[in-house]
Design a protein around this motif. Structure first.
Motif, PDB file in Angstrom:
ATOM      1  N   ASP A   3      -0.854  -0.984   9.214  1.00 25.19           N
ATOM      2  CA  ASP A   3      -0.837  -1.415   7.689  1.00 25.19           C
ATOM      3  C   ASP A   3       0.383  -1.708   7.347  1.00 25.19           C
ATOM      4  O   ASP A   3       0.869  -2.782   7.020  1.00 25.19           O
ATOM      5  CB  ASP A   3      -1.547  -1.455   6.528  1.00 25.19           C
ATOM      6  CG  ASP A   3      -3.120  -1.081   6.746  1.00 25.19           C
ATOM      7  OD1 ASP A   3      -3.533  -2.266   7.319  1.00 25.19           O
ATOM      8  OD2 ASP A   3      -3.755  -0.902   5.884  1.00 25.19           O
ATOM      9  N   LEU A   7       2.672  -5.343   7.384  1.00 29.98           N
ATOM     10  CA  LEU A   7       2.962  -5.612   6.276  1.00 29.98           C
ATOM     11  C   LEU A   7       4.720  -5.701   6.566  1.00 29.98           C
ATOM     12  O   LEU A   7       5.801  -6.889   5.987  1.00 29.98           O
ATOM     13  CB  LEU A   7       2.995  -4.396   5.117  1.00 29.98           C
ATOM     14  CG  LEU A   7       3.693  -5.314   3.388  1.00 29.98           C
ATOM     15  CD1 LEU A   7       3.511  -6.520   2.786  1.00 29.98           C
ATOM     16  CD2 LEU A   7       3.252  -3.540   2.476  1.00 29.98           C
ATOM     17  N   CYS A  10       5.335  -9.286   7.651  1.00 32.56           N
ATOM     18  CA  CYS A  10       5.469 -10.919   7.043  1.00 32.56           C
ATOM     19  C   CYS A  10       6.426 -11.444   6.152  1.00 32.56           C
ATOM     20  O   CYS A  10       7.787 -10.472   5.413  1.00 32.56           O
ATOM     21  CB  CYS A  10       3.902 -10.542   6.133  1.00 32.56           C
ATOM     22  SG  CYS A  10       2.312  -9.678   6.652  1.00 32.56           S
ATOM     23  N   ILE A  13       4.592 -12.726   1.083  1.00 26.91           N
ATOM     24  CA  ILE A  13       3.979 -11.436   0.527  1.00 26.91           C
ATOM     25  C   ILE A  13       3.182 -11.890  -1.433  1.00 26.91           C
ATOM     26  O   ILE A  13       4.057 -12.204  -1.923  1.00 26.91           O
ATOM     27  CB  ILE A  13       4.719 -10.481   0.557  1.00 26.91           C
ATOM     28  CG1 ILE A  13       4.986  -9.485   1.664  1.00 26.91           C
ATOM     29  CG2 ILE A  13       4.042  -8.858  -0.355  1.00 26.91           C
ATOM     30  CD1 ILE A  13       6.169  -8.930   1.885  1.00 26.91           C
ATOM     31  N   ARG A 306      -7.503 -10.064   6.427  1.00 27.63           N
ATOM     32  CA  ARG A 306      -5.438 -10.081   5.563  1.00 27.63           C
ATOM     33  C   ARG A 306      -4.951  -9.423   6.774  1.00 27.63           C
ATOM     34  O   ARG A 306      -3.989  -9.793   7.505  1.00 27.63           O
ATOM     35  CB  ARG A 306      -5.909  -8.614   4.478  1.00 27.63           C
ATOM     36  CG  ARG A 306      -4.718  -7.907   4.355  1.00 27.63           C
ATOM     37  CD  ARG A 306      -4.684  -7.445   3.323  1.00 27.63           C
ATOM     38  NE  ARG A 306      -4.908  -6.055   4.442  1.00 27.63           N
ATOM     39  CZ  ARG A 306      -5.010  -4.439   4.234  1.00 27.63           C
ATOM     40  NH1 ARG A 306      -4.358  -4.041   3.057  1.00 27.63           N
ATOM     41  NH2 ARG A 306      -4.787  -2.776   4.865  1.00 27.63           N
ATOM     42  N   ALA A 310      -1.841 -11.283   8.441  1.00 26.14           N
ATOM     43  CA  ALA A 310      -0.416 -11.053   8.659  1.00 26.14           C
ATOM     44  C   ALA A 310       0.189 -11.508  10.019  1.00 26.14           C
ATOM     45  O   ALA A 310       1.367 -11.405   9.493  1.00 26.14           O
ATOM     46  CB  ALA A 310      -0.425  -9.527   7.808  1.00 26.14           C
ATOM     47  N   TRP A 316       0.624 -11.910   3.662  1.00 24.35           N
ATOM     48  CA  TRP A 316      -0.161 -10.603   3.009  1.00 24.35           C
ATOM     49  C   TRP A 316      -0.775 -10.581   1.767  1.00 24.35           C
ATOM     50  O   TRP A 316      -0.162 -11.163   0.944  1.00 24.35           O
ATOM     51  CB  TRP A 316       0.861  -9.465   3.057  1.00 24.35           C
ATOM     52  CG  TRP A 316       0.541  -7.938   2.282  1.00 24.35           C
ATOM     53  CD1 TRP A 316       0.129  -7.049   0.855  1.00 24.35           C
ATOM     54  CD2 TRP A 316      -0.081  -7.070   3.561  1.00 24.35           C
ATOM     55  NE1 TRP A 316       0.033  -5.935   1.807  1.00 24.35           N
ATOM     56  CE2 TRP A 316      -0.663  -6.441   2.720  1.00 24.35           C
ATOM     57  CE3 TRP A 316      -0.556  -6.901   4.799  1.00 24.35           C
ATOM     58  CZ2 TRP A 316      -1.311  -5.055   3.793  1.00 24.35           C
ATOM     59  CZ3 TRP A 316      -0.402  -5.877   5.578  1.00 24.35           C
ATOM     60  CH2 TRP A 316      -1.370  -4.944   4.432  1.00 24.35           C
ATOM     61  N   ASN A 319      -3.200  -5.490  -1.594  1.00 24.31           N
ATOM     62  CA  ASN A 319      -3.097  -4.593  -0.841  1.00 24.31           C
ATOM     63  C   ASN A 319      -3.933  -3.750  -1.057  1.00 24.31           C
ATOM     64  O   ASN A 319      -4.553  -2.906   0.058  1.00 24.31           O
ATOM     65  CB  ASN A 319      -2.134  -3.587  -1.564  1.00 24.31           C
ATOM     66  CG  ASN A 319      -0.476  -4.427  -1.482  1.00 24.31           C
ATOM     67  OD1 ASN A 319      -0.057  -4.794  -0.926  1.00 24.31           O
ATOM     68  ND2 ASN A 319       0.175  -4.399  -3.786  1.00 24.31           N
TER      69      ASN A 319
END
Length: 362
Positions: A3, A7, A10, A13, A306, A310, A316, A319
């Motif tokens: 992850d 992230l 990306c 976000i 998700r 991404a 993204w 969370n």
């Protein structure tokens, strides 16, 4: 990819504020300290921390405020004192209260106070939820806004009725104001007007503000002094609180000034989401700069979506994701901060469209 790796790649976000790497954050703190001639406090005694406590107290309309290392400690301490002063009568809390949901029964196991679950799980409090309780109460703990139901607010007239009832019945009214700064835009009122009539208020220094951590508890001079003594008894007497104060104080005014813009951006996002029937949004209209988005897929598939968005699109979406109440559903919280504010409208529209298309596929 992990992850963290996903992230990092990306370019769009959606949730929250940009996470500043430690080196960047500490460099900014050091520069601010040098520019403002900051010295360490010693066990809470120091020019910076005491000035900041006075500033927060004044904003909230209270005589005093004191720093606490965590909101968890601040809240149970405030309610413990209220219960001690009122023959250990119970404390009324909403079923979604942070104390019930996230604090691992500390109020019970540490002997702080007895608690009643009051009201309906999926609705903010109405005045009758409090005024109809037949037993004497020591305190009422009211979260503004209520995070676990999408940032909803009690109706303004209901809030005023709860304030009057607590005052008339000598019930200590405490606010879980972890996101109070955000609620000001939703209510369209300054925070001191929202806080008026409460006996104590806790506010976070890191959630919307973006600091390292910590909290403030505001109330009367006498109440705050008693709470500070209990913080020491519970291990909260840090020798230097300055890192937490600096991290919050250096961006405090800027963050508060941005709250109306975050709220307007939340309204924009809400309208985009509502254009896709597969995406269900709570509440019915934004009441703070946060929303809950409910998906017609289970948690595991949502996480896979998700990751794919991404990796393939640099988007993204969320969370953390939670299991929904119904089978094969899930939901996530989206806090609107600097990230969404900085994205172009078309990029946000694209991200929402990608999510809707992904969850709509068989």
């Amino acid at each position: 990819m992990s992850d963290t790796d996903l992230l990092a790649r990306c370019t769009a976000i959606l949730p929250g504020h940009r996470a500043r790497p430690p080196a960047e954050l500490y460099a900014a703190m050091a520069a601010w300290c040098e520019a403002n001639h900051v010295a360490h406090d010693v066990y809470g005694e120091g020019a910076l921390i005491q000035a900041f406590e006075r500033k927060v107290a004044a904003l909230l309309g209270f005589e005093a405020a004191v720093f606490c290392i965590s909101g968890t400690m601040a809240q149970v301490t405030a309610l413990r004192l209220a219960a001690q002063d009122r023959n250990r009568a119970p404390v009324a809390l909403h079923p979604t209260s942070h104390i019930f949901v996230h604090e691992r029964s500390n109020y019970q196991l540490l002997g702080h106070f007895d608690a009643l679950q009051v009201g309906e799980r999926h609705r903010p409090w109405a005045a009758a939820d409090i005024t109809a309780i037949p037993e004497p109460l020591a305190a009422v703990g009211l979260e503004i806004p209520m995070r676990e139901i999408g940032g909803q607010l009690s109706d303004w007239d209901a809030l005023q009725a709860i304030k009057r009832h607590c005052s008339n019945q000598d019930i200590h009214l405490h606010m879980d104001g972890a996101r109070l700064w955000e609620a000001a835009a939703g209510y369209g009122r300054p925070v001191h007007e929202i806080a008026a009539g409460f006996d104590s208020v806790y506010v976070s220094l890191y959630k919307g503000i973006g600091g390292l951590g910590g909290a403030m508890l505001a109330g009367s001079q006498a109440f705050v002094a008693r709470a500070a003594e209990w913080f020491r008894r519970q291990g909260g007497n840090l020798i230097h609180r300055s890192p937490y104060i600096v991290a919050a104080a250096m961006q405090f005014d800027e963050r508060l000034a941005a709250m109306p813009a975050y709220f307007r951006r939340t309204e924009f996002l809400y309208d985009l989401l509502r254009a896709h029937p597969t995406l269900r949004v709570n509440p019915a209209r934004p009441q703070a700069n946060m929303l809950h988005i409910h998906l017609p897929v289970n948690r595991e598939r949502a996480l896979a979506i998700r990751a794919r968005l991404a990796e393939e699109h640099g988007v993204w979406i969320f969370n953390r994701i939670n299991h929904g109440v119904l089978p094969d559903t899930s939901y996530f919280e989206l806090y609107v901060g600097d990230n969404l504010l900085a994205l172009a409208d078309e990029r946000v529209r694209e991200a929402v469209g990608l999510l809707a298309a992904a969850v709509g596929r068989p």
